[in-house]
Design a protein around this motif. Structure first.
Motif, PDB file in Angstrom:
ATOM      1  N   PRO A 136       0.761  -1.140  -0.068  1.00  0.00           N
ATOM      2  CA  PRO A 136       0.047   0.016  -0.007  1.00  0.00           C
ATOM      3  C   PRO A 136       0.633   1.428   0.009  1.00  0.00           C
ATOM      4  N   SER A 137       0.185   2.244  -0.589  1.00  0.00           N
ATOM      5  CA  SER A 137       1.066   3.633  -0.691  1.00  0.00           C
ATOM      6  C   SER A 137       1.319   3.889   0.969  1.00  0.00           C
ATOM      7  N   ILE A 138       2.551   4.512   1.113  1.00  0.00           N
ATOM      8  CA  ILE A 138       3.007   4.910   2.530  1.00  0.00           C
ATOM      9  C   ILE A 138       3.025   6.277   2.724  1.00  0.00           C
ATOM     10  N   PRO A 139       2.411   6.740   3.758  1.00  0.00           N
ATOM     11  CA  PRO A 139       2.339   7.888   4.025  1.00  0.00           C
ATOM     12  C   PRO A 139       3.663   8.716   4.257  1.00  0.00           C
ATOM     13  N   GLU A 140       3.706   9.816   4.248  1.00  0.00           N
ATOM     14  CA  GLU A 140       4.884  10.645   4.579  1.00  0.00           C
ATOM     15  C   GLU A 140       5.429  10.420   5.951  1.00  0.00           C
ATOM     16  N   ASN A 141       6.779  10.399   6.142  1.00  0.00           N
ATOM     17  CA  ASN A 141       7.181   9.687   7.292  1.00  0.00           C
ATOM     18  C   ASN A 141       6.769   8.763   8.419  1.00  0.00           C
ATOM     19  N   ALA A 142       6.068   8.077   7.742  1.00  0.00           N
ATOM     20  CA  ALA A 142       5.340   6.874   8.450  1.00  0.00           C
ATOM     21  C   ALA A 142       6.516   5.565   8.408  1.00  0.00           C
ATOM     22  N   LEU A 143       6.498   4.705   9.516  1.00  0.00           N
ATOM     23  CA  LEU A 143       7.409   3.761   9.792  1.00  0.00           C
ATOM     24  C   LEU A 143       6.633   2.423   8.925  1.00  0.00           C
ATOM     25  N   GLU A 144       7.537   1.853   8.469  1.00  0.00           N
ATOM     26  CA  GLU A 144       6.850   0.577   7.603  1.00  0.00           C
ATOM     27  C   GLU A 144       6.660  -0.680   8.382  1.00  0.00           C
ATOM     28  N   LYS A 145       7.413  -0.670   9.619  1.00  0.00           N
ATOM     29  CA  LYS A 145       7.095  -1.807  10.556  1.00  0.00           C
ATOM     30  C   LYS A 145       6.854  -1.146  11.789  1.00  0.00           C
ATOM     31  N   ILE A 146       6.005  -2.164  12.617  1.00  0.00           N
ATOM     32  CA  ILE A 146       5.355  -1.991  14.037  1.00  0.00           C
ATOM     33  C   ILE A 146       5.609  -3.201  14.808  1.00  0.00           C
ATOM     34  N   GLY A 147       6.325  -2.936  16.014  1.00  0.00           N
ATOM     35  CA  GLY A 147       6.591  -3.897  16.795  1.00  0.00           C
ATOM     36  C   GLY A 147       5.426  -4.391  17.797  1.00  0.00           C
ATOM     37  N   TYR A 148       4.979  -5.636  18.031  1.00  0.00           N
ATOM     38  CA  TYR A 148       3.752  -5.872  18.936  1.00  0.00           C
ATOM     39  C   TYR A 148       4.498  -6.686  20.014  1.00  0.00           C
ATOM     40  N   GLY A 175      -4.396   3.495  11.232  1.00  0.00           N
ATOM     41  CA  GLY A 175      -3.339   4.505  11.990  1.00  0.00           C
ATOM     42  C   GLY A 175      -1.980   3.828  12.018  1.00  0.00           C
ATOM     43  N   TYR A 176      -0.937   4.424  12.272  1.00  0.00           N
ATOM     44  CA  TYR A 176       0.514   4.141  11.887  1.00  0.00           C
ATOM     45  C   TYR A 176       1.276   4.899  12.947  1.00  0.00           C
ATOM     46  N   LEU A 177       2.822   4.408  12.882  1.00  0.00           N
ATOM     47  CA  LEU A 177       3.478   4.994  13.652  1.00  0.00           C
ATOM     48  C   LEU A 177       4.380   6.129  12.610  1.00  0.00           C
ATOM     49  N   LYS A 178       4.384   7.378  12.938  1.00  0.00           N
ATOM     50  CA  LYS A 178       4.927   8.247  12.117  1.00  0.00           C
ATOM     51  C   LYS A 178       5.864   9.414  12.801  1.00  0.00           C
ATOM     52  N   LYS A 179       6.905   9.637  12.353  1.00  0.00           N
ATOM     53  CA  LYS A 179       7.984  10.360  12.766  1.00  0.00           C
ATOM     54  C   LYS A 179       7.670  12.013  12.568  1.00  0.00           C
ATOM     55  N   GLY A 236      12.431  13.869  14.568  1.00  0.00           N
ATOM     56  CA  GLY A 236      13.093  12.863  15.106  1.00  0.00           C
ATOM     57  C   GLY A 236      12.345  11.987  16.190  1.00  0.00           C
ATOM     58  N   LYS A 237      11.172  12.363  16.566  1.00  0.00           N
ATOM     59  CA  LYS A 237      10.455  11.486  17.601  1.00  0.00           C
ATOM     60  C   LYS A 237       9.209  10.888  16.676  1.00  0.00           C
ATOM     61  N   ILE A 238       9.025   9.693  17.531  1.00  0.00           N
ATOM     62  CA  ILE A 238       7.708   9.117  17.143  1.00  0.00           C
ATOM     63  C   ILE A 238       6.414   9.137  17.680  1.00  0.00           C
ATOM     64  N   GLY A 239       5.291   9.031  17.087  1.00  0.00           N
ATOM     65  CA  GLY A 239       4.064   8.936  17.786  1.00  0.00           C
ATOM     66  C   GLY A 239       3.277   8.016  16.837  1.00  0.00           C
ATOM     67  N   TYR A 240       1.714   7.875  17.097  1.00  0.00           N
ATOM     68  CA  TYR A 240       1.068   7.044  16.503  1.00  0.00           C
ATOM     69  C   TYR A 240      -0.345   7.936  15.986  1.00  0.00           C
ATOM     70  N   PHE A 241      -0.329   7.971  14.700  1.00  0.00           N
ATOM     71  CA  PHE A 241      -1.231   9.142  14.006  1.00  0.00           C
ATOM     72  C   PHE A 241      -2.481   8.173  13.428  1.00  0.00           C
ATOM     73  N   LEU A 242      -3.650   8.859  13.705  1.00  0.00           N
ATOM     74  CA  LEU A 242      -4.888   8.194  13.353  1.00  0.00           C
ATOM     75  C   LEU A 242      -5.138   8.845  11.906  1.00  0.00           C
ATOM     76  N   VAL A 243      -5.565   7.819  10.968  1.00  0.00           N
ATOM     77  CA  VAL A 243      -5.632   8.376   9.482  1.00  0.00           C
ATOM     78  C   VAL A 243      -6.972   9.308   9.474  1.00  0.00           C
ATOM     79  N   ARG A 244      -8.280   8.456   9.979  1.00  0.00           N
ATOM     80  CA  ARG A 244      -9.338   9.099   9.537  1.00  0.00           C
ATOM     81  C   ARG A 244      -9.833  10.428  10.286  1.00  0.00           C
ATOM     82  N   ASP A 245      -9.107  10.355  11.663  1.00  0.00           N
ATOM     83  CA  ASP A 245      -9.399  11.503  12.586  1.00  0.00           C
ATOM     84  C   ASP A 245      -8.414  12.599  12.426  1.00  0.00           C
ATOM     85  N   ASN A 246      -7.262  12.252  11.420  1.00  0.00           N
ATOM     86  CA  ASN A 246      -6.078  13.357  11.248  1.00  0.00           C
ATOM     87  C   ASN A 246      -5.794  13.950  12.564  1.00  0.00           C
ATOM     88  N   LYS A 247      -5.507  13.090  13.321  1.00  0.00           N
ATOM     89  CA  LYS A 247      -4.865  13.424  14.746  1.00  0.00           C
ATOM     90  C   LYS A 247      -3.834  12.387  15.222  1.00  0.00           C
TER      91      LYS A 247
END
Length: 410
Positions: free
Chosen positions: A262-274, A302-306, A309-320
């Motif tokens: 799938p298309s990867i959003p800007e600054n998104a991390l392609e892997k997530i650790g469970y 949602g996805y991990l996003k930088k 230089g720091k990482i957060g978790y971003f919600l796609v539909r809520d845009n927050k």
């Protein structure tokens, strides 16, 4: 004046009882041994046990020299039994022995590999024998109980037969048998606790439906009805050959798009650790370990996003941001409760557990030097959350609360 004094005394007693009811007991580890402490770390039961398993109601299974004991609140009520674990069933405790753990797991939890004994909350043995499975029909009350003073027991014998009994808690004996020696049963809790029904087989192997209606903590009425046999359409077809669904039409001339990422959003991390852990429920000889598996990220929810230089978790539909971008590393850890999101967040050498509910922060723990996993929500009382801690080698250390109190000493 007397009335005011009476109300004051009553209020003090009520507060005292409330405080006692809300007391929390936790597993406390000293070195390699476990005991029980209060929530402030004051030892209640000495750390003399090799292992400990934590229940849901201030109850514990502890093991020492391959013998199991059951602790309820701050008392040992069953001592040195040949059990794998204990099951708290409101007014009863069931001692469970898994006779062959591998066969039990391969059988998807078949009771044929279990041996169970029933106790009351004083630790007195009941029934006088063991069963493959003991089900207390009203054993996990989430509302007003169906019965008071008595209990319905569905027993699965070592001869692979089912029986249903009414047990008197005060007399400590069975006072009525509804049926026994049934090869199969089918329970129905749809109208519980107003009524309970069960399909069983009588002595002639004919199926009957037993319905028990409850009122004011007693059985108000019972009704038995024969089950009408419905003829199986497929088993009665003697003519013709079996029918099959037609295969889908050939896809000639239709070019399918390539199955790509799938298309990867800007600054998104392609892997997530469970993050998860192996919980030694029926295999006490295996050590408990933290496991972290990395999977390809999906970007629909949602996805991990930088950011900076720091990482957060971003919600796609809520845009927050669900988790703000201020952490060095984030792991998903959703196993603690449904409809919520759990994350382990790392800042430098420190870890915290971030819990989001309804797409907003519910709480975040104090910082830990060790890796935390959510273990029990509202443990002992509402708002007291229990966590497990794991060291840098992913070995289980001990327990802590969300405010940073660690129940472990070297």
């Amino acid at each position: 004046m007397k009335k005011s004094l009476y109300l004051l005394i009553l209020s003090i007693i009520s507060l005292s009882l409330s405080a006692q009811d809300s007391q929390v007991y936790v597993p406390f580890r000293i070195g390699d041994k476990f005991g029980i402490s209060d929530e402030n770390g004051k030892m209640i039961i000495p750390a003399n046990y090799d292992e400990i398993s934590v229940g849901y109601n201030n109850d514990f299974t502890v093991r020492k020299d391959n013998k199991a004991s059951y602790i309820l609140n701050n008392k040992i009520i069953i001592k040195d039994g040949d059990y794998t674990y204990f099951d708290n069933q409101e007014d009863f405790v069931i001692g469970v022995l898994v006779k062959n753990s591998k066969d039990f797991m391969y059988s998807n939890g078949s009771p044929d590999y279990l041996s169970e004994n029933l106790y009351n909350k004083s630790g007195e043995p009941l029934l006088g024998k063991s069963y493959n499975n003991i089900i207390v029909i009203d054993g996990r009350k989430n509302e007003k109980p169906a019965l008071t003073g008595t209990a319905l027991l569905l027993l699965y014998s070592t001869q692979n037969r089912y029986s249903l009994h009414l047990f008197d808690k005060k007399q400590k004996k069975i006072i009525k048998t509804f049926f026994e020696n049934s090869y199969e049963v089918d329970t129905n809790y749809d109208k519980f606790p107003k009524s309970f029904s069960i399909i069983y087989q009588d002595l002639n192997r004919s199926e009957k439906n037993l319905t028990l209606n409850f009122n004011n903590g007693k059985i108000e009425s019972e009704k038995r009805e024969p089950i009408k046999v419905v003829k199986d359409y497929y088993s009665d077809r003697s003519l013709g050959s079996p029918t099959y669904s037609m295969p889908p039409p050939a896809m000639e001339g239709i070019e399918m798009p390539p199955a790509g990422k799938p298309s990867i959003p800007e600054n998104a991390l392609e892997k997530i650790g469970y993050a998860d852990s192996f919980y030694r429920y029926i295999e006490p000889d295996r050590s408990e370990k933290l496991t972290i598996s990395y999977k390809d990220a999906t970007f629909d929810y949602g996805y991990l996003k930088k950011e900076n230089g720091k990482i957060g978790y971003f919600l796609v539909r809520d845009n927050k941001w669900l988790v703000p971008p201020k952490y060095d590393e984030i792991f998903s850890a959703d196993g603690h409760a449904i409809y919520e999101s759990g994350f382990v967040v790392r800042t430098g050498d420190n870890y915290q557990f971030f819990v989001a509910s309804n797409k907003n922060l519910e709480f975040i723990t104090s910082e830990f030097k060790d890796f935390p996993l959510f273990f029990r929500r509202d443990y002992g009382r509402k708002g007291f959350h229990l966590f497990k801690l794991y060291d840098k080698d992913k070995n289980f250390i001990g327990y802590a609360n969300k405010d940073g109190k660690i129940y472990y000493k070297k």
